[in-house]
Design an enzyme around this catalytic site. Structure first.
Site, PDB file in Angstrom:
ATOM      1  N   ASN A 171      31.575  33.666 -13.849  1.00 55.35           N
ATOM      2  CA  ASN A 171      30.971  33.874 -12.523  1.00 55.35           C
ATOM      3  C   ASN A 171      31.066  35.354 -12.162  1.00 55.35           C
ATOM      4  O   ASN A 171      31.520  36.167 -12.967  1.00 55.35           O
ATOM      5  CB  ASN A 171      31.674  32.988 -11.483  1.00 55.35           C
ATOM      6  CG  ASN A 171      33.151  33.279 -11.429  1.00 55.35           C
ATOM      7  OD1 ASN A 171      33.570  34.381 -11.099  1.00 55.35           O
ATOM      8  ND2 ASN A 171      33.962  32.293 -11.800  1.00 55.35           N
ATOM      9  N   ASP A 240      35.094  25.522 -12.213  1.00 54.35           N
ATOM     10  CA  ASP A 240      35.335  24.126 -11.833  1.00 54.35           C
ATOM     11  C   ASP A 240      35.062  23.198 -13.005  1.00 54.35           C
ATOM     12  O   ASP A 240      35.575  22.083 -13.060  1.00 54.35           O
ATOM     13  CB  ASP A 240      34.423  23.743 -10.657  1.00 54.35           C
ATOM     14  CG  ASP A 240      34.858  24.448  -9.373  1.00 54.35           C
ATOM     15  OD1 ASP A 240      36.080  24.623  -9.181  1.00 54.35           O
ATOM     16  OD2 ASP A 240      33.981  24.846  -8.581  1.00 54.35           O
ATOM     17  N   LYS A 250      28.327  29.405 -33.934  1.00 53.28           N
ATOM     18  CA  LYS A 250      27.292  29.779 -32.966  1.00 53.28           C
ATOM     19  C   LYS A 250      26.194  28.703 -32.933  1.00 53.28           C
ATOM     20  O   LYS A 250      25.698  28.289 -33.988  1.00 53.28           O
ATOM     21  CB  LYS A 250      26.703  31.131 -33.393  1.00 53.28           C
ATOM     22  CG  LYS A 250      25.735  31.696 -32.405  1.00 53.28           C
ATOM     23  CD  LYS A 250      25.152  33.008 -32.913  1.00 53.28           C
ATOM     24  CE  LYS A 250      23.962  33.390 -32.060  1.00 53.28           C
ATOM     25  NZ  LYS A 250      23.141  34.390 -32.706  1.00 53.28           N
ATOM     26  N   PHE A 284      41.483  30.405  -1.207  1.00 50.00           N
ATOM     27  CA  PHE A 284      40.248  31.022  -0.730  1.00 50.00           C
ATOM     28  C   PHE A 284      39.171  29.940  -0.713  1.00 50.00           C
ATOM     29  O   PHE A 284      39.300  28.920  -1.402  1.00 50.00           O
ATOM     30  CB  PHE A 284      39.822  32.169  -1.654  1.00 50.00           C
ATOM     31  CG  PHE A 284      40.383  33.497  -1.244  1.00 50.00           C
ATOM     32  CD1 PHE A 284      41.715  33.796  -1.443  1.00 50.00           C
ATOM     33  CD2 PHE A 284      39.574  34.456  -0.639  1.00 50.00           C
ATOM     34  CE1 PHE A 284      42.256  35.012  -1.054  1.00 50.00           C
ATOM     35  CE2 PHE A 284      40.085  35.681  -0.240  1.00 50.00           C
ATOM     36  CZ  PHE A 284      41.421  35.966  -0.444  1.00 50.00           C
TER      37      PHE A 284
END
Ligand code: PMT
Length: 360
Positions: A171, A240, A250, A284
């Site tokens: 993120n 999450d 790969k 947070f």
């Protein structure tokens, strides 16, 4: 007292006036038996070197440890203050200023000197500050050390969840918020452990930093470190969900569509807050809508003491930005901190946390 100090005042005079024992030698038989200098340094809440001569500043800045004072300085982990006193020409010499700068970079706090008439007859900078004003400065700084001796564990940055050996899910967290909190907590006198996801930041030198990559590693590291901590602050943007199993090679571009199965990760904050002797836990909430509703829901559902909610996905504040604004909630109160630099914001949040922590 150093050997030079003994030329001016005898230890007996010093002891009689202060009412405290005076130590002069690094290697006295009794003190050495008990590792005297180590014990002395551990015992002190603050080390003040007054008057600090040009010679002492030079020795300390180069790490020499050939007498009790310089050895104490090397061993001390408490805040160190120096109150220089020397002739004005010595004070202005570039080498003295360089030594001082180096000490300040290592966290030594300078008090004075003042300008005025000197013992040698010169007038200028180099007079030691008045003892009462030295004491006042140390006392007022100690009061701002609102978390002195408290152990604080902080998570910061993003996590990376491997899809295959070359790709991952992550993120936009830069770690700036968590690192600013670590610096503010150190400044407030806390012993800080920082568990950090991959970021491009330098951690505060006084913090004990542990680097992790995945949500599972962050969970395991926090659970190892949390036992003796007083306060836990979860500023990290933890994934999450994580891919069911990272592929060993790969993934080749063949099918038009592909599906990733994602599994829920463990909630670190909720797990810490649920511990039998849980620390004061601060989470947070990063929200794109209904900030207050989601923040209050997290406060209750994760059973934490405090939630600092911020908007994300907006132009200003949140992820990556140098600035942020917070809406902080606890059981019977709330407080808004306006948009400002993350460093200042972190200071304010640490003060708010300390106030609530001391009340509970
Ligand atoms: O790093 P910056 O670029 O400076 O950005 C700062 C920030 C936006 C990342 C930061 O201010 C912030 O909001 N951090 C929390 C981000 C987040 O994951 O929020 P959340 O609402 O999804 O999670 C709620 C709380 O649970 C958070 O304290 C989070 O750390 C914690 N959590 C979440 C998931 C999980 N598996 N374990 C957790 O502990």
């Amino acid at each position: 007292m150093t050997q030079a100090a003994l030329q001016f005042v005898t230890p007996l005079t010093f002891q009689a006036l202060s009412g405290y024992p005076v130590q002069t030698d690094l290697l006295t038989p009794e003190a050495d038996y008990a590792m005297g200098h180590i014990e002395l340094a551990r015992w002190a809440d603050v080390l003040l070197i007054a008057p600090a001569t040009a010679n002492v500043l030079a020795k300390l800045s180069h790490g020499l440890a050939d007498d009790l004072l310089s050895t104490l300085y090397l061993v001390a982990e408490c805040p160190v203050y120096v109150a220089p006193a020397m002739n004005q020409a010595m004070w202005h010499k570039p080498v003295t200023q360089q030594n001082l700068k180096r000490l300040q970079q290592h966290g030594v706090i300078l008090i004075g000197p003042e300008s005025g008439e000197q013992a040698c007859g010169d007038i200028g900078f180099g007079r030691m500050s008045e003892p009462t004003s030295i004491c006042q400065q140390i006392m007022s700084e100690s009061c701002s050390r609102i978390l002195l001796g408290k152990k604080i564990l902080i998570t910061a940055g993003p996590t990376r969840e491997a899809i295959d050996p070359v790709r991952y899910i992550t993120n936009r967290s830069s770690g700036k918020m968590g690192y600013a909190l670590a610096a503010a907590a150190v400044a407030a006198g806390a012993e800080v452990t920082l568990v950090s996801g991959p970021v491009a930041l330098t951690a505060p030198p006084a913090a004990h930093t542990l680097n992790v990559e995945t949500a599972a590693q962050m969970y395991a590291t926090v659970m190892q470190q949390v036992q003796h901590c007083d306060i836990f602050i979860a500023a990290a943007a933890v994934a999450d969900y994580t891919p069911q199993e990272g592929q060993p090679s790969k993934i080749k571009k063949q099918a038009e569509q592909t599906t990733l199965i994602l599994l829920k990760t463990q909630d670190i904050l909720a797990a810490v807050a649920a511990l039998p002797n849980a620390p004061f836990s601060v989470g947070f909430a990063a929200e794109t809508d209904d900030l207050e509703k989601h923040a209050l829901d997290k406060l209750q559902r994760k059973r934490v003491n405090m939630i600092a909610a911020n908007w994300v996905g907006r132009e200003q504040g949140g992820f990556e930005s140098d600035q942020n604004a917070l809406q902080v909630f606890w059981k019977n109160g709330q407080h808004a901190i306006a948009m400002m630099d993350k460093a200042q914001l972190a200071e304010q949040l640490i003060h708010l946390i300390a106030a609530q922590f001391h009340k509970e």
